[in-house]
Design a protein around this motif. Structure first.
Motif, PDB file in Angstrom:
ATOM      1  N   MET A  35      -3.772  21.875  -1.786  1.00 22.65           N
ATOM      2  CA  MET A  35      -2.423  21.348  -1.956  1.00 22.65           C
ATOM      3  C   MET A  35      -1.649  21.407  -0.647  1.00 22.65           C
ATOM      4  O   MET A  35      -0.924  20.468  -0.290  1.00 22.65           O
ATOM      5  CB  MET A  35      -1.682  22.138  -3.041  1.00 22.65           C
ATOM      6  N   GLY A  38      -2.848  18.660   1.497  1.00 21.13           N
ATOM      7  CA  GLY A  38      -2.339  17.405   0.959  1.00 21.13           C
ATOM      8  C   GLY A  38      -0.881  17.175   1.299  1.00 21.13           C
ATOM      9  O   GLY A  38      -0.476  16.055   1.645  1.00 21.13           O
ATOM     10  N   ALA A  42       0.344  14.123   3.591  1.00 21.33           N
ATOM     11  CA  ALA A  42       1.304  13.195   2.990  1.00 21.33           C
ATOM     12  C   ALA A  42       2.556  13.088   3.855  1.00 21.33           C
ATOM     13  O   ALA A  42       3.064  11.988   4.100  1.00 21.33           O
ATOM     14  CB  ALA A  42       1.669  13.655   1.576  1.00 21.33           C
ATOM     15  N   ALA A  99       0.539  14.999  -8.632  1.00 16.18           N
ATOM     16  CA  ALA A  99      -0.574  14.793  -7.698  1.00 16.18           C
ATOM     17  C   ALA A  99      -1.096  13.372  -7.770  1.00 16.18           C
ATOM     18  O   ALA A  99      -1.371  12.735  -6.738  1.00 16.18           O
ATOM     19  CB  ALA A  99      -1.703  15.784  -7.986  1.00 16.18           C
ATOM     20  N   VAL A 102       1.451  10.973  -6.089  1.00 11.39           N
ATOM     21  CA  VAL A 102       1.419  11.072  -4.625  1.00 11.39           C
ATOM     22  C   VAL A 102       0.134  10.439  -4.081  1.00 11.39           C
ATOM     23  O   VAL A 102       0.165   9.748  -3.053  1.00 11.39           O
ATOM     24  CB  VAL A 102       1.535  12.543  -4.172  1.00 11.39           C
ATOM     25  N   CYS A 103      -0.981  10.644  -4.766  1.00  6.82           N
ATOM     26  CA  CYS A 103      -2.243  10.027  -4.346  1.00  6.82           C
ATOM     27  C   CYS A 103      -2.116   8.508  -4.348  1.00  6.82           C
ATOM     28  O   CYS A 103      -2.524   7.828  -3.392  1.00  6.82           O
ATOM     29  CB  CYS A 103      -3.368  10.470  -5.285  1.00  6.82           C
ATOM     30  N   ALA A 139       6.543   9.674  -2.919  1.00  5.05           N
ATOM     31  CA  ALA A 139       6.218  10.945  -2.269  1.00  5.05           C
ATOM     32  C   ALA A 139       7.481  11.651  -1.800  1.00  5.05           C
ATOM     33  O   ALA A 139       7.580  12.885  -1.876  1.00  5.05           O
ATOM     34  CB  ALA A 139       5.273  10.709  -1.092  1.00  5.05           C
ATOM     35  N   TRP A 206      -5.863  14.602  -2.163  1.00  3.49           N
ATOM     36  CA  TRP A 206      -5.221  14.509  -3.470  1.00  3.49           C
ATOM     37  C   TRP A 206      -6.192  14.121  -4.571  1.00  3.49           C
ATOM     38  O   TRP A 206      -5.931  14.367  -5.753  1.00  3.49           O
ATOM     39  CB  TRP A 206      -4.059  13.512  -3.422  1.00  3.49           C
ATOM     40  N   LEU A 209      -7.355  17.022  -6.678  1.00  6.54           N
ATOM     41  CA  LEU A 209      -6.242  17.539  -7.472  1.00  6.54           C
ATOM     42  C   LEU A 209      -5.996  16.665  -8.693  1.00  6.54           C
ATOM     43  O   LEU A 209      -5.678  17.158  -9.779  1.00  6.54           O
ATOM     44  CB  LEU A 209      -4.981  17.616  -6.607  1.00  6.54           C
ATOM     45  N   VAL A 210      -6.138  15.347  -8.523  1.00  5.38           N
ATOM     46  CA  VAL A 210      -6.005  14.439  -9.657  1.00  5.38           C
ATOM     47  C   VAL A 210      -7.137  14.676 -10.651  1.00  5.38           C
ATOM     48  O   VAL A 210      -6.927  14.750 -11.867  1.00  5.38           O
ATOM     49  CB  VAL A 210      -6.013  12.975  -9.175  1.00  5.38           C
TER      50      VAL A 210
END
Length: 435
Positions: A35, A38, A42, A99, A102-103, A139, A206, A209-210
């Motif tokens: 994270m 990421g 980001a 997540a 944001v991805c 984001a 990401w 995380l997804v």
């Protein structure tokens, strides 16, 4: 304060139906590290779409046949997109998880940046730019939320890391876009498209995380980042628009965004019109942006320790007024000083992000306050860059636009001091909710 948080990852054990509980701690530690990566990647992508364009604005105008007024519209597109698309971020996060949103945002940035230079006309160029800015918008809204939920005891530190990475991406794009363009053959199209690579790289951390959230949902568990509702019961009934602090923070956010996007969109051109070369003007813009690297890390940490952020607001505002005065009277001879002063002033952005986390006690409150302050603030900031373009074209110089920039700094200081008072929106709205 920022450390007073309702259930978060650090307070709620990670649920899993497929692994022994002993494995949850290392799994959680790995996820937190991912994270962090990421967040940094980001943040690096949240401004190059804008500052790379600012460095090559003259070439883009010539290539697409833009007038000064249309170029002003182009510099107003970022806050417009941030306001429009930012409103959707809380609902998207509630449905798909922060997540995943944001991805998707990072993917939208990459696609928008790779296609916009080759669209062939102004309208299509604006549409591709809007696609990239849509990714940036969601984001923008969700970063303070993710920081609050995953790092509730380190809001200042993580906001500082995020702000520092954002400033690094901003300044790097401003500094190297012109030389990279030259190295790649001199085409402004290639110089703009190359930044899509950074967006593509930001998608990668990401993705696990997804996937982790999907696996948790299938197993009947919940991924830590999604444990708190995005806009639901925890903050139910919180009428954020009735909070004076929320409105003050929205106006502060909007006025600092106005200054930032005018700077990113027009400062290089101001220096070029004063006789500075294109490459040096890009470096000056980079110097302005790079001030946010050290200060973007320091300011949130200091602000989180202060009961009121008003003195910091005043200091940053005075630096801005001094920088605008320098641009007005001696833009070329003192260019490096003015770039530094305006760079310090633009660090009102990480301060505003920190205040979003400090003006709410709950995760749901941060979601609502972040969405309200940023979306409303970006709406407020839309006319500024456009008006600068119109004044520049019709006055034939930079005197009137710079005077406008300086005038806007005064209300920014006033509302910033009000927004920096030691209170939370939940406590402010509690008496109204009790009635």
């Amino acid at each position: 304060m920022a450390s007073e948080e309702t259930p978060t990852m650090t307070q709620t054990p990670l649920r899993t139906d497929t692994a022994p509980e002993a494995k949850s701690a290392p799994t959680r530690a790995w996820t937190v590290r991912l994270m962090t990566v990421g967040i940094v990647l980001a943040a690096l992508n949240l401004r190059p779409a804008i500052t790379s364009l600012g460095a090559l604005l003259e070439e883009v105008r010539d290539g697409l046949g833009m007038s000064g007024s249309v170029a002003g519209v182009l510099t107003s597109v970022p806050p417009l997109c941030f306001a429009i698309f930012g409103v959707t971020a809380p609902r998207l996060a509630k449905r798909f998880g922060p997540a995943a949103v944001v991805c998707f945002g990072m993917a939208a940035i990459a696609v928008g940046l790779v296609i916009r230079p080759y669209t062939g006309n102004t309208v299509a160029f604006l549409a591709a730019t809007a696609l990239a800015l849509m990714g940036i918008a969601v984001a923008n809204i969700l970063m303070p939320v993710i920081v609050k939920r995953w790092f509730p005891d380190k809001v200042g530190t993580m906001t500082g890391l995020y702000s520092m990475a954002l400033a690094a991406g901003t300044s790097t794009a401003a500094a190297i876009t012109v030389p990279v363009t030259s190295a790649l053959g001199g085409s402004w199209k290639t110089g703009l498209a190359v930044w899509a690579l950074l967006g593509a790289a930001a998608v990668l951390p990401w993705l696990p995380l997804v996937r982790r959230r999907k696996d948790a949902a299938q197993d009947g568990g919940a991924a830590p980042a999604e444990a708190a509702p995005a806009d639901g019961a925890e903050g139910g009934g919180l009428r954020i628009a009735r909070s004076r602090t929320a409105w003050a923070l929205a106006f502060f956010f909007g006025l600092q965004a106005t200054a930032a996007y005018i700077t990113m969109g027009w400062m290089a051109q101001i220096f070029r019109d004063a006789g500075v070369s294109a490459s040096t003007a890009g470096v000056l813009l980079a110097v302005c942006m790079v001030m946010g690297v050290p200060l973007g890390f320091v300011i949130p940490r200091v602000a989180a320790r202060l009961p009121s952020q008003g003195p910091m607001v005043v200091f940053l505002g005075v630096c801005g007024l001094a920088g605008y005065a320098g641009l007005y009277f001696a833009p070329a001879s003192g260019a490096w000083i003015w770039a530094v002063l305006l760079g310090i002033s633009n660090c009102a952005f990480p301060l505003a992000l920190t205040m979003v986390g400090m003006r709410s006690r709950t995760g749901a409150g941060v979601v609502k306050l972040s969405a309200f302050a940023q979306s409303t603030g970006y709406l407020i900031s839309i006319p500024g860059p456009l008006l600068v373009g119109v004044l520049y074209q019709h006055s034939g110089g930079w005197g009137m636009p710079i005077a406008l920039m300086a005038a806007l700094m005064v209300p920014q200081i006033v509302v910033g001091v009000f927004a920096g008072r030691n209170r939370t929106v939940e406590d402010e709205l509690a008496p109204a909710a009790a009635r």
